[in-house]
Design a protein around this motif. Structure first.
Motif, PDB file in Angstrom:
ATOM      1  N   THR A  61      12.470  39.234  24.524  1.00 49.23           N
ATOM      2  CA  THR A  61      11.294  40.103  24.506  1.00 49.23           C
ATOM      3  C   THR A  61      11.724  41.515  24.102  1.00 49.23           C
ATOM      4  OG1 THR A  61      10.292  38.821  26.304  1.00 49.23           O
ATOM      5  CG2 THR A  61       9.351  41.001  25.848  1.00 49.23           C
ATOM      6  N   PRO A  62      11.140  42.086  23.025  1.00 52.62           N
ATOM      7  CA  PRO A  62      10.186  41.475  22.108  1.00 52.62           C
ATOM      8  C   PRO A  62      10.810  40.309  21.344  1.00 52.62           C
ATOM      9  CG  PRO A  62      10.473  43.839  21.648  1.00 52.62           C
ATOM     10  CD  PRO A  62      11.468  43.491  22.660  1.00 52.62           C
ATOM     11  N   ARG A  63       9.963  39.347  21.029  1.00 57.80           N
ATOM     12  CA  ARG A  63      10.415  38.124  20.379  1.00 57.80           C
ATOM     13  C   ARG A  63      10.737  38.365  18.909  1.00 57.80           C
ATOM     14  NH1 ARG A  63       6.276  33.136  19.889  1.00 57.80           N
ATOM     15  NH2 ARG A  63       5.454  34.548  18.285  1.00 57.80           N
TER      16      ARG A  63
END
Length: 248
Positions: A129-131
């Motif tokens: 995360t963030p992906r």
């Protein structure tokens, strides 16, 4: 670009070292890998010991690749960029005379190693995360056009194009962008013999021009700088005077 985490395979010499320097200049922390630990440490010291992190691994070894990416995940917690740059040439001999071990060596370093690294990068990039993240494969202009007596290298680099396209397709829904840079005659240890003569398609030997690896590095840094909703699927950077475009 601050705090982006990158892995560059074959990052201790030549094009890989130049790419590493360009990424560091753009704010990346870069883990460089290769088989020779001393070479990696020298490269890190020469570029920036605070931003370049050596980790010795043979990318053709699946277990070594797993250890590399486990180290990256444990130390940094994420991965934003993988540059699959490691590769080897094979002896320039007629294909019917090439020993099987040389074929297997080329497949392991040039193709299987890239696939293993992509597998591990996908695993991390999908879950973080963030992906997402970006992968850039070194295709070489041999991904489209062979030299004489280059079957193993050419076959593996053609395969890299298919791997790039498949990974690009599979990565879309996870915000993973996958592209390829095809390099023509960048000056490095691998291309040092070109000034003395390279076999041409007509069987003659002629010297060929090279370009500074910094030009390749800037192109990779540009590809890496894009947001994940944009991708350079393929890019060719080559010596303008090299005999690539056209006949002969």
């Amino acid at each position: 670009m601050s705090d982006k985490i990158a892995v560059v395979t074959g990052g201790g010499t030549g094009v890989g070292k130049a790419i590493t320097a360009a990424l560091v200049a753009d704010g990346h922390q870069v883990v460089i890998t290769g088989r020779r630990e001393a070479v990696l440490k020298d490269a890190a010291a020469a570029i920036d010991a605070n931003a370049v992190h050596p980790f010795a691994a043979d990318v053709a070894d699946r277990a070594a690749v797993a250890r590399l990416f486990a180290h990256v995940e444990q130390r940094f917690g994420r991965l934003d960029l993988l540059v699959n740059n490691a590769g080897v040439f094979s002896p320039s001999v007629p294909l019917e005379e090439l020993p099987a071990e040389e074929w297997n060596k080329a497949v392991g370093a040039n193709l299987s190693g890239s696939f293993f690294c992509i597998q591990e990068a996908f695993r991390i990039m999908k879950a973080q995360t963030p992906r997402g993240g970006r992968i850039i494969n070194n295709g070489s202009i041999s991904a489209t056009t062979p030299r004489p007596n280059s079957a193993p290298y050419t076959a593996t680099k053609h395969a890299i194009t298919g791997l790039t396209k498949s990974a690009s397709l599979d990565g879309r829904r996870f915000d993973i962008a996958v592209g390829q840079i095809d390099i023509g005659n960048a000056a490095s240890e691998m291309t040092s013999k070109m000034s003395g003569g390279v076999m041409q398609a007509d069987g003659t030997m002629r010297p060929e021009p090279t370009i500074d690896a910094a030009h390749i590095a800037r192109a990779v840094a540009y590809m890496a700088s894009l947001p994940l909703d944009a991708n350079v699927l393929t890019m060719t950077v080559m010596a303008n005077q090299m005999p690539f475009v056209g006949r002969g």
